[in-house]
Write a protein that holds these residues in place. Sequence first.
Motif, short mmCIF file in Angstrom:
data_model
loop_
_atom_site.label_atom_id
_atom_site.label_comp_id
_atom_site.label_asym_id
_atom_site.label_seq_id
_atom_site.Cartn_x
_atom_site.Cartn_y
_atom_site.Cartn_z
N LEU A 96 0.78 -1.05 0.04
CA LEU A 96 -0.02 0.27 0.02
C LEU A 96 0.84 1.63 0.31
CD1 LEU A 96 -3.41 -0.77 2.50
CD2 LEU A 96 -2.58 -1.69 0.07
N GLY A 97 2.15 0.92 -0.27
CA GLY A 97 2.93 2.50 -0.73
C GLY A 97 3.54 2.57 0.65
N ARG A 98 3.97 1.32 1.92
CA ARG A 98 5.08 2.27 2.92
C ARG A 98 4.33 3.75 3.82
NH1 ARG A 98 10.32 -0.04 1.71
NH2 ARG A 98 10.16 -2.34 1.38
N SER A 99 5.48 4.35 3.92
CA SER A 99 5.37 5.54 4.62
C SER A 99 3.96 6.80 3.69
CB SER A 99 6.09 6.25 4.63
OG SER A 99 7.48 5.74 5.72
N PRO A 100 3.12 7.06 3.69
CA PRO A 100 2.42 8.48 3.63
C PRO A 100 2.81 9.88 3.99
CG PRO A 100 1.36 7.50 5.95
CD PRO A 100 2.37 6.93 5.38
N LEU A 101 3.00 10.84 2.72
CA LEU A 101 4.12 12.07 3.09
C LEU A 101 3.46 13.24 3.95
CD1 LEU A 101 5.97 11.92 -0.16
CD2 LEU A 101 6.78 11.49 1.52
N SER A 102 3.73 13.22 4.86
CA SER A 102 3.92 14.54 6.18
C SER A 102 3.08 15.85 4.39
CB SER A 102 4.46 15.55 6.35
OG SER A 102 4.99 15.88 5.68
N GLU A 103 2.27 16.93 5.31
CA GLU A 103 1.71 18.11 4.94
C GLU A 103 2.69 19.35 4.16
OE1 GLU A 103 -1.15 18.40 3.33
OE2 GLU A 103 -1.87 16.64 4.47
N LYS A 104 3.95 18.87 4.90
CA LYS A 104 4.61 19.81 3.96
C LYS A 104 5.48 18.97 3.24
CE LYS A 104 5.99 22.89 8.48
NZ LYS A 104 6.90 23.23 9.46
N ALA A 105 6.03 17.89 2.88
CA ALA A 105 6.56 16.72 1.91
C ALA A 105 5.73 16.48 0.91
CB ALA A 105 6.48 16.09 2.27
N ILE A 106 4.41 17.41 0.83
CA ILE A 106 3.70 17.25 -0.40
C ILE A 106 3.28 18.22 -1.07
CG2 ILE A 106 1.18 16.58 -1.33
CD1 ILE A 106 0.62 14.42 1.53
N ARG A 107 3.48 19.51 -0.37
CA ARG A 107 3.45 21.11 -0.97
C ARG A 107 5.01 20.98 -1.53
NH1 ARG A 107 0.90 22.74 4.54
NH2 ARG A 107 3.06 23.51 5.24
N ASP A 344 14.59 19.28 14.17
CA ASP A 344 13.58 19.60 15.85
C ASP A 344 12.88 18.29 15.80
OD1 ASP A 344 13.26 21.11 17.80
OD2 ASP A 344 11.00 20.74 17.07
N MET A 345 13.32 17.05 16.89
CA MET A 345 12.81 15.64 16.99
C MET A 345 10.87 15.90 17.35
SD MET A 345 13.79 12.72 15.93
CE MET A 345 14.94 12.71 15.91
N GLU A 346 11.16 16.56 17.95
CA GLU A 346 9.85 17.28 18.35
C GLU A 346 8.55 17.52 17.48
OE1 GLU A 346 7.56 20.28 21.67
OE2 GLU A 346 9.08 19.60 22.09
N THR A 347 9.03 18.83 16.56
CA THR A 347 8.50 18.38 14.97
C THR A 347 8.34 17.73 14.79
OG1 THR A 347 9.13 20.93 15.30
CG2 THR A 347 8.89 20.68 13.41
N ALA A 348 9.18 16.92 14.41
CA ALA A 348 9.10 16.12 13.54
C ALA A 348 8.11 14.46 13.61
CB ALA A 348 10.60 15.01 12.75
N MET A 349 8.04 14.14 15.39
CA MET A 349 6.77 13.12 15.43
C MET A 349 6.34 13.62 15.82
SD MET A 349 9.21 10.66 16.83
CE MET A 349 8.24 10.26 18.22
N LYS A 350 5.37 15.47 15.79
CA LYS A 350 4.07 15.57 15.45
C LYS A 350 3.51 16.01 13.85
CE LYS A 350 4.27 19.22 19.31
NZ LYS A 350 4.42 20.05 19.91
N GLU A 351 4.64 15.94 12.97
CA GLU A 351 4.87 16.22 11.43
C GLU A 351 4.41 14.70 10.49
OE1 GLU A 351 7.28 19.66 10.08
OE2 GLU A 351 5.73 20.60 10.51
N ILE A 352 5.21 14.03 10.86
CA ILE A 352 5.56 12.32 9.84
C ILE A 352 4.78 11.82 10.40
CG2 ILE A 352 7.40 11.42 9.08
CD1 ILE A 352 9.90 13.07 9.79
N PRO A 353 3.41 11.42 9.97
CA PRO A 353 2.51 10.39 10.20
C PRO A 353 2.90 9.86 10.00
CG PRO A 353 1.42 11.62 7.32
CD PRO A 353 3.13 12.17 8.35
N THR A 354 4.32 8.88 9.74
CA THR A 354 4.87 7.26 9.85
C THR A 354 4.77 7.52 11.87
OG1 THR A 354 5.73 7.21 7.79
CG2 THR A 354 6.58 5.62 10.19
#
Length: 465
Positions: A96-107, A344-354
Amino acid sequence: MDKKERLRSLYKVDEVLQDECLVFFKEKLPYALVADSVRKEIGLLRAEILNEDDPPAALTERQLFLERVIRRIQTDATPSLRRVINATGTILHTNLGRSPLSEKAIRRVVETACSYSTLEYDLKTGRRGSRHDHVRSLICRATGAESAMVVNNNAAATMLVLSSMADGREVVVSRGELVEIGGSFRIPDIMSLSGVTLREVGTTNKTHLSDYVQAIDPERTAALMKVHTSNYRIIGFTDDVPLSDLRKLGDRYDLPVIYDMGNGLLADLKDYKIFEPSVTEAMRDGADIMLFSGDKLLGGPQAGIIIGKKKYIEKMERHPLARVVRIDKMTLSALEAVFFGYQDMETAMKEIPTLQMLTCPKEDLYEKARLLAEQLALADDTLRIGIESCEDLIGGGSAPDVRLAGYAVTLHMDALTAKQIEYQLRKSPVPIISHICQDRVWLHMRTIMDKDIKDLVESILNLKG
């Protein structure tokens, strides 16, 4: 009417295309697609005439035939690569394509795709630049590496690393690490294709440092290689050589140490009982070159990321194979956004769907299941809804022994079997991929995204008994 007469009375392509019910499709879709769909249905009708004794209903009732044509057009016009709702509970579902991308990555992907870009152009000098420079400093900052480059997947990274560092020579690998990854790609085969001779040491369950020492030939050995067995575990009477010990051995014999870790984990997930090795830990243990996937635990697009000593990375960038496996602009832009988030790891934990799915508390999943069950209560009494505790998987060849506690909504109907429910959901406008257990369809909440809920509810409420 005999078969010859029926064949003579078959609809003509040009005649069908003039029907007013196809006007909309001819205006909105390529004419060739509509015409081809008509030909296909006439061909099927011809086969029915030849294989059946009675005249097919679609031959005598034109409206039935036109309905078949419309369904065919709609099917042919539907993209093959489509969005689906993952209700399996497997986060990195390879199919099913593994990791869905974050909104920022999509933009970033959209921005790069719809215009020209600085893919290989240096704005400072006005001259040709390197596509690797867009992510090199971000990757190095996040991992602590001296240099970095990216290619289109981790198998390609393995081939490039081996071809550039050990072509025509031997690479020493533990027998217990000769893994097979998805699609029957095996480390020994990739090594052979890279022009490298495999020197396997130890046994399936035990490899000692002395095994590596005995295998080293000053004339033939090019590197020591460790492969993380990310898609399986050997337990019991086992032993392997830590990367830090291989580093010391490499120093003693002046040999580079290559680490194929695969998973690409940058976050510390030990608090969530996920004890996979991390990229930063491996760098501290002294790998000269390390390679991993972008679309596994990193949470980005499919890519092969190579980090390590600058002298080896530069050699890889000059290698002829580098152009064969180079990354494209859209993947590169997504990867840049992902690694920017990791500053910033705290940001990554919030933004990255995986990472969100990996760390979602069980209590939140129960609340999500409860809210979904409430919406499904609008259905008639024939749909019975339950909430059950379940175990979710990481998938993607990562942490195969980890089970994540979660919740699922279960579906049961007297008028439909579990297989029929699963089939109807899979054939929904937005396909829903679920699984069957105990004669019920299970929808795991961990992998169902908030944006999926509306389509999910609509498809379930439209189940037909």
